[in-house]
Design a protein around this motif. Sequence first.
Motif, mmCIF file in Angstrom:
data_model
loop_
_atom_site.group_PDB
_atom_site.id
_atom_site.type_symbol
_atom_site.label_atom_id
_atom_site.label_comp_id
_atom_site.label_asym_id
_atom_site.label_seq_id
_atom_site.Cartn_x
_atom_site.Cartn_y
_atom_site.Cartn_z
ATOM 1 N N ILE A 1 0.961 -0.976 -0.258
ATOM 2 C CA ILE A 1 -0.215 -0.388 -0.008
ATOM 3 C C ILE A 1 0.738 1.841 0.021
ATOM 4 C CG2 ILE A 1 -1.622 1.647 1.081
ATOM 5 C CD1 ILE A 1 -2.627 -1.484 1.846
ATOM 6 N N ASP A 2 1.846 1.711 1.261
ATOM 7 C CA ASP A 2 2.498 2.439 0.849
ATOM 8 C C ASP A 2 3.893 2.989 -0.034
ATOM 9 O OD1 ASP A 2 1.985 2.554 3.572
ATOM 10 O OD2 ASP A 2 3.594 1.687 4.493
ATOM 11 N N ALA A 3 3.906 2.013 -1.054
ATOM 12 C CA ALA A 3 3.992 1.221 -2.146
ATOM 13 C C ALA A 3 3.566 2.542 -3.376
ATOM 14 C CB ALA A 3 5.040 0.092 -2.766
ATOM 15 N N TYR B 1 3.082 7.824 -12.907
ATOM 16 C CA TYR B 1 1.967 6.534 -13.621
ATOM 17 C C TYR B 1 0.486 6.707 -13.256
ATOM 18 C CZ TYR B 1 6.984 4.822 -12.222
ATOM 19 O OH TYR B 1 8.301 5.109 -12.479
ATOM 20 N N THR B 2 -0.358 5.795 -14.084
ATOM 21 C CA THR B 2 -1.309 5.779 -14.504
ATOM 22 C C THR B 2 -2.577 5.017 -13.651
ATOM 23 O OG1 THR B 2 -1.920 4.498 -15.634
ATOM 24 C CG2 THR B 2 -1.531 6.462 -16.660
ATOM 25 N N ILE B 3 -3.037 4.881 -12.523
ATOM 26 C CA ILE B 3 -3.756 4.106 -11.368
ATOM 27 C C ILE B 3 -3.268 2.472 -12.264
ATOM 28 C CG2 ILE B 3 -5.461 3.775 -10.541
ATOM 29 C CD1 ILE B 3 -4.627 5.850 -9.599
ATOM 30 N N ARG B 4 -4.215 2.144 -13.638
ATOM 31 C CA ARG B 4 -3.889 0.831 -13.615
ATOM 32 C C ARG B 4 -2.558 0.360 -13.956
ATOM 33 N NH1 ARG B 4 -5.505 -0.311 -19.643
ATOM 34 N NH2 ARG B 4 -7.788 -1.424 -17.844
ATOM 35 N N GLY C 1 -0.083 -4.759 -6.495
ATOM 36 C CA GLY C 1 -1.157 -6.026 -6.740
ATOM 37 C C GLY C 1 -2.155 -4.923 -5.635
ATOM 38 N N VAL C 2 -1.881 -3.626 -5.322
ATOM 39 C CA VAL C 2 -3.190 -2.700 -4.464
ATOM 40 C C VAL C 2 -3.900 -2.645 -5.652
ATOM 41 C CG1 VAL C 2 -3.495 -1.023 -2.952
ATOM 42 C CG2 VAL C 2 -1.142 -1.688 -3.203
ATOM 43 N N SER C 3 -5.293 -2.935 -5.211
ATOM 44 C CA SER C 3 -6.543 -2.666 -6.056
ATOM 45 C C SER C 3 -6.435 -1.417 -6.423
ATOM 46 C CB SER C 3 -8.065 -3.729 -5.457
ATOM 47 O OG SER C 3 -8.072 -3.016 -4.683
ATOM 48 N N LYS C 4 -7.149 -0.447 -7.202
ATOM 49 C CA LYS C 4 -8.476 0.417 -7.190
ATOM 50 C C LYS C 4 -8.635 0.913 -6.057
ATOM 51 C CE LYS C 4 -10.309 2.801 -10.327
ATOM 52 N NZ LYS C 4 -11.192 2.761 -11.661
#
Length: 188
Positions: free
Chosen positions: A148-150, A160-163, A170-173
């Motif tokens: 999450i912190d990364a 970077y884009t959200i995608r 590996g953190v969900s949107k």
Amino acid sequence: MTKIGYARVSTTGQSLDMQIDALEKAGCERIFEEKESGANDNRPQLANCLDYLRKGDILVVYKLDRLGRSTKKLIELSEELESKGIELLSIRDSIDTTTVVGKAMFKMLAVLSEMERDLIAERTRAGLEAARARGRQGGRPRMDQKKIDAAIALYETQKYTIREITEETGVSKAKLYQALKENKNQKS
């Protein structure tokens, strides 16, 4: 005797097609369609259907559980229909209240239906309690805080884009936005 149909599914993602086909085959002249949970007492299309029905009409449903999820609600509805001189036909449950046996079967099936739901809920509770006794917790596993912190760090670089962030970490949107909101609230 005019047959009026009522079809209901619990969510907008579900299809009414099977019920509508059965209601049309049963000879319904009009069908009221609804996408609402049976637990919800505020079902506008059911209310419209009940207002539309007249003495001598037959309310046709695919199954009794389309009308309500509790025996109390089903019995209240059957009493309301009976007081207005409206009969009930449930296709799958083979219930036709134009007959004495049909009226009795309706009330018995409503009781059995509620008992089945209660038994399922009871078994679910027992299963959860047994799992907790063995140290298991329900729900999703906690997300690694380092990931999450990364993800937050990548987001804050604005490179970077959200995608790209979700694929990389590996953190969900949804989790990323939740963490960003929590981060913002902590800084305020």
